[in-house]
Design a protein around this motif. Structure first.
Motif, short mmCIF file in Angstrom:
data_model
loop_
_atom_site.label_atom_id
_atom_site.label_comp_id
_atom_site.label_asym_id
_atom_site.label_seq_id
_atom_site.Cartn_x
_atom_site.Cartn_y
_atom_site.Cartn_z
N MET A 163 67.27 41.36 80.38
CA MET A 163 67.19 43.03 80.24
C MET A 163 65.91 42.80 79.71
O MET A 163 65.60 42.11 78.79
N ALA A 164 65.37 43.67 79.88
CA ALA A 164 63.30 43.79 79.79
C ALA A 164 63.68 45.38 78.57
O ALA A 164 64.10 45.73 78.74
N TYR A 165 62.57 45.08 78.24
CA TYR A 165 62.12 45.89 77.45
C TYR A 165 60.56 45.83 76.55
O TYR A 165 59.97 45.06 77.18
N LEU A 166 60.13 46.83 76.23
CA LEU A 166 58.66 46.98 76.06
C LEU A 166 58.44 47.16 74.03
O LEU A 166 59.78 48.22 73.77
N VAL A 167 57.29 46.45 73.52
CA VAL A 167 57.21 46.56 72.54
C VAL A 167 56.54 47.36 72.20
O VAL A 167 54.64 47.29 73.17
#
Length: 189
Positions: free
Chosen positions: A1-5
């Motif tokens: 899964m991709a996520y942004l900080v």
């Protein structure tokens, strides 16, 4: 899964990329930010069926990917840094994401931390040999100090041997400590 900080004025939040993610001033954006440098809909992050992408939405101040102004949608790799206005975004991707081809996953380690190179076998053997020689030198000096007879000048020889022992065994710091101790002892007499 991709996520942004997403980092806004020192406050960090994780935003999963489970569909298109838009960042901008407008309340309808996935991540709305009250920043006058942002357009109403400034930047979009999305999965195109093969890789994760970032796209500037014709914003006034632009979107920067790793310091380069975006002119078209670009593929994202783990650790990519995106800047829009005063907002800093870092892209992260779980390497187990089966939807993303291996060539788009990036390194298997954390993107901001490079693993330390492992020394070669020859370098490790040379370091072990040097350490063994230092231990032998220290042991030889210790035996010499113990076998010297007491009498006139024995204290001076003891001090000199301790200084040499510190120089070989503990390096410069140990040498300074022993020298200072010896100086105090000589002055106190």
């Amino acid at each position: 899964m991709a996520y942004l900080v997403v980092d806004v004025a020192g406050e960090r939040r994780e935003v999963p990329v489970q569909g298109p993610v838009t960042i901008g001033r407008q309340k309808g954006c996935t991540f709305a930010v009250d920043d006058k440098k942002l357009s109403r809909e400034h930047t979009r992050f999305f999965f195109d069926g093969r890789v994760y992408m970032v796209q500037d939405l014709e914003s006034k101040n632009g979107t920067y990917l790793n310091g380069q102004l975006l002119r078209e949608a670009r593929m994202l790799r783990p650790g990519d840094k995106i800047r829009l206005g005063d907002v800093a975004v870092t892209f992260h991707l779980d390497n187990r994401d089966a939807n993303v081809p291996a060539d788009a996953r990036g390194p298997a380690t954390k993107p901001d931390v490079a693993p330390a190179p492992r020394p070669s076998a020859a370098a490790e053997a040379a370091e072990a040999e040097a350490a063994r020689e230092r231990r032998e030198q220290v042991a030889a000096h210790a035996r010499a100090v113990q076998s010297e007879p007491a009498g006139p000048g024995a204290f001076s020889r003891l001090v000199m041997n301790l200084v040499l022992l510190a120089a070989f065994g503990a390096g410069v710091y140990g040498f300074k400590l022993v020298f200072a101790w010896a100086l105090v002892r000589v002055v106190a007499k």
